[in-house]
Design a protein around this motif. Sequence first.
Motif, PDB file in Angstrom:
ATOM      1  N   TYR A  86      38.894  26.772  37.965  1.00  0.00           N
ATOM      2  CA  TYR A  86      37.797  25.807  38.181  1.00  0.00           C
ATOM      3  C   TYR A  86      36.698  26.205  39.184  1.00  0.00           C
ATOM      4  N   ASP A  87      37.583  26.886  40.198  1.00  0.00           N
ATOM      5  CA  ASP A  87      36.613  27.437  41.004  1.00  0.00           C
ATOM      6  C   ASP A  87      35.721  28.650  40.516  1.00  0.00           C
ATOM      7  N   LEU A  88      34.648  28.553  39.919  1.00  0.00           N
ATOM      8  CA  LEU A  88      34.019  29.566  38.989  1.00  0.00           C
ATOM      9  C   LEU A  88      33.228  30.668  39.785  1.00  0.00           C
ATOM     10  N   ASN A  89      33.497  30.490  41.241  1.00  0.00           N
ATOM     11  CA  ASN A  89      32.788  31.492  42.264  1.00  0.00           C
ATOM     12  C   ASN A  89      33.677  32.564  42.061  1.00  0.00           C
ATOM     13  N   GLU A  90      34.716  32.628  41.905  1.00  0.00           N
ATOM     14  CA  GLU A  90      35.537  33.542  41.957  1.00  0.00           C
ATOM     15  C   GLU A  90      36.337  34.359  40.515  1.00  0.00           C
ATOM     16  N   ALA A  91      36.335  35.441  40.231  1.00  0.00           N
ATOM     17  CA  ALA A  91      36.846  36.072  38.938  1.00  0.00           C
ATOM     18  C   ALA A  91      38.126  36.685  39.404  1.00  0.00           C
ATOM     19  N   HIS A  92      39.159  36.621  38.320  1.00  0.00           N
ATOM     20  CA  HIS A  92      40.249  37.233  38.490  1.00  0.00           C
ATOM     21  C   HIS A  92      40.495  38.331  37.504  1.00  0.00           C
ATOM     22  N   THR A  93      40.294  39.534  37.870  1.00  0.00           N
ATOM     23  CA  THR A  93      40.548  40.816  36.941  1.00  0.00           C
ATOM     24  C   THR A  93      41.969  40.826  36.281  1.00  0.00           C
ATOM     25  N   ILE A  94      41.969  40.764  35.175  1.00  0.00           N
ATOM     26  CA  ILE A  94      43.143  40.848  34.455  1.00  0.00           C
ATOM     27  C   ILE A  94      43.497  42.497  34.103  1.00  0.00           C
ATOM     28  N   ALA A  95      42.437  43.169  33.493  1.00  0.00           N
ATOM     29  CA  ALA A  95      42.507  44.538  33.341  1.00  0.00           C
ATOM     30  C   ALA A  95      41.221  45.135  33.199  1.00  0.00           C
ATOM     31  N   THR A  96      41.100  46.390  33.767  1.00  0.00           N
ATOM     32  CA  THR A  96      39.838  47.121  33.667  1.00  0.00           C
ATOM     33  C   THR A  96      40.211  48.564  33.058  1.00  0.00           C
ATOM     34  N   HIS A  97      39.639  48.967  31.802  1.00  0.00           N
ATOM     35  CA  HIS A  97      39.688  50.122  31.433  1.00  0.00           C
ATOM     36  C   HIS A  97      38.245  51.017  31.571  1.00  0.00           C
ATOM     37  N   LEU A  98      38.079  51.963  32.550  1.00  0.00           N
ATOM     38  CA  LEU A  98      36.988  52.459  32.709  1.00  0.00           C
ATOM     39  C   LEU A  98      36.596  53.228  31.507  1.00  0.00           C
ATOM     40  N   ASN A  99      37.383  54.138  30.737  1.00  0.00           N
ATOM     41  CA  ASN A  99      36.930  54.705  29.655  1.00  0.00           C
ATOM     42  C   ASN A  99      35.896  55.922  30.006  1.00  0.00           C
ATOM     43  N   VAL A 100      34.889  55.877  29.318  1.00  0.00           N
ATOM     44  CA  VAL A 100      33.689  56.808  29.366  1.00  0.00           C
ATOM     45  C   VAL A 100      32.966  56.589  30.840  1.00  0.00           C
ATOM     46  N   PHE A 101      33.283  55.549  31.126  1.00  0.00           N
ATOM     47  CA  PHE A 101      32.454  55.319  32.293  1.00  0.00           C
ATOM     48  C   PHE A 101      33.189  55.958  33.641  1.00  0.00           C
ATOM     49  N   GLU A 102      34.449  56.258  33.645  1.00  0.00           N
ATOM     50  CA  GLU A 102      35.054  57.219  34.519  1.00  0.00           C
ATOM     51  C   GLU A 102      34.277  58.381  34.800  1.00  0.00           C
ATOM     52  N   ARG A 103      33.697  58.916  33.774  1.00  0.00           N
ATOM     53  CA  ARG A 103      33.107  60.196  33.755  1.00  0.00           C
ATOM     54  C   ARG A 103      31.688  60.309  33.895  1.00  0.00           C
ATOM     55  N   PHE A 104      31.041  58.850  34.364  1.00  0.00           N
ATOM     56  CA  PHE A 104      29.702  58.663  34.285  1.00  0.00           C
ATOM     57  C   PHE A 104      29.051  59.239  35.593  1.00  0.00           C
ATOM     58  N   ASN A 147      33.466  44.637  46.389  1.00  0.00           N
ATOM     59  CA  ASN A 147      34.482  44.878  47.335  1.00  0.00           C
ATOM     60  C   ASN A 147      35.329  46.238  47.216  1.00  0.00           C
ATOM     61  N   PHE A 148      35.409  46.860  46.012  1.00  0.00           N
ATOM     62  CA  PHE A 148      36.076  47.932  45.722  1.00  0.00           C
ATOM     63  C   PHE A 148      35.395  49.065  46.421  1.00  0.00           C
ATOM     64  N   TRP A 149      34.100  49.072  46.505  1.00  0.00           N
ATOM     65  CA  TRP A 149      33.415  50.318  47.180  1.00  0.00           C
ATOM     66  C   TRP A 149      33.466  50.019  48.600  1.00  0.00           C
ATOM     67  N   ILE A 150      33.315  48.861  48.995  1.00  0.00           N
ATOM     68  CA  ILE A 150      33.141  48.569  50.382  1.00  0.00           C
ATOM     69  C   ILE A 150      34.738  48.744  51.170  1.00  0.00           C
ATOM     70  N   ASN A 170      27.632  39.382  47.363  1.00  0.00           N
ATOM     71  CA  ASN A 170      28.001  38.128  47.499  1.00  0.00           C
ATOM     72  C   ASN A 170      28.547  37.896  48.918  1.00  0.00           C
ATOM     73  N   GLU A 171      28.970  36.618  49.368  1.00  0.00           N
ATOM     74  CA  GLU A 171      29.235  36.312  50.533  1.00  0.00           C
ATOM     75  C   GLU A 171      30.576  36.780  50.967  1.00  0.00           C
ATOM     76  N   GLY A 172      31.710  36.874  50.077  1.00  0.00           N
ATOM     77  CA  GLY A 172      32.878  37.437  50.331  1.00  0.00           C
ATOM     78  C   GLY A 172      32.519  38.899  50.911  1.00  0.00           C
ATOM     79  N   GLU A 173      31.773  39.520  49.997  1.00  0.00           N
ATOM     80  CA  GLU A 173      31.625  41.075  50.220  1.00  0.00           C
ATOM     81  C   GLU A 173      30.914  41.319  51.503  1.00  0.00           C
ATOM     82  N   ALA A 174      29.789  40.335  51.870  1.00  0.00           N
ATOM     83  CA  ALA A 174      29.100  40.623  53.096  1.00  0.00           C
ATOM     84  C   ALA A 174      29.916  40.292  54.237  1.00  0.00           C
ATOM     85  N   ARG A 175      31.158  39.318  54.170  1.00  0.00           N
ATOM     86  CA  ARG A 175      31.960  39.153  55.484  1.00  0.00           C
ATOM     87  C   ARG A 175      32.982  40.388  55.617  1.00  0.00           C
ATOM     88  N   GLU A 176      33.161  40.859  54.474  1.00  0.00           N
ATOM     89  CA  GLU A 176      34.187  42.122  54.453  1.00  0.00           C
ATOM     90  C   GLU A 176      33.528  42.974  54.992  1.00  0.00           C
TER      91      GLU A 176
END
Length: 302
Positions: A86-104, A147-150, A170-176
Amino acid sequence: MSILVVGSVAFDSVETPFGKADNVLGGSATYFSTAASYFSEVKLVAVVGEDFPDEHIDFLKNKGVDVNGLKRVQGKTFRWQGSYDYDLNEAHTIATHLNVFERFKPEIPLAYQNTPYVFLANIDPVIQLDVLLQVEKPKFVACDTMNFWIEGKPDALKRLLSKVDLFVLNEGEAREFAGEPNLVKAAKQILSYGPKTLIIKRGEYGALMFNGNSVFSAPAYPLESIFDPTGAGDSFAGGLMGYLANTDDTSESNIRQAIIFGSVMASFNVEDFSLNRLKTLTLKEIHERYRQFKQLTHFEDI
């Protein structure tokens, strides 16, 4: 004026308290391009796999997006799966498959290299820097991050910021990134890395703009129905950059107006899953909500 955007085109599977959508069109560059297309011409550079259907490419073309920089290569398209409470400001990643994007490794087409407005969507800052080496003296450069790149490449990100006009996060990234819980102090620290203007996205609380001389606070539009916040930040950036390119005016006062148009596009985006709401949007609806935004903050002088 036209905009060059470099980022991801993906498939998303998203679940929120209000429903779910599987294998729908997503990606930072997709949301950005769709939102920006209501204001200006967009040139898209991204990569997809063999599984990417023509109907999605046709959709972008129908929005007036130049997709000659969208490469289809062997393999599978980038996929992201996430959920929201219900806090829609935060996404919870379940899975990430970069696939072709990994070699972009973006190759900017010759016809794109003199595009005056450039938006570097959320990708590796080393790649973002490489893109800037391929473009010819753009008038205005903006970038996003996460945040991954930060956490993983802060030095490369700082080098990038010395070359951009506008930094959005976003604000969380700015603080970090700043190592500072207070947003005003965090903004001052981030501006010291080189960007001329900083915009901190605050989700349902709006956005803050800092440029070293002044601060601008924009509200979020109060919505009754919010289904999916995925892509809201990219839609915000698309509306903002689209308006700046349309007016070809990067003054502080015009950036303030552009922030409101960005907020308008983000507010429409969250009303449905994927790009469903942006697909049916009209310019009349956009300008009507812009007027409603102005009424939200209007008050008389004493």
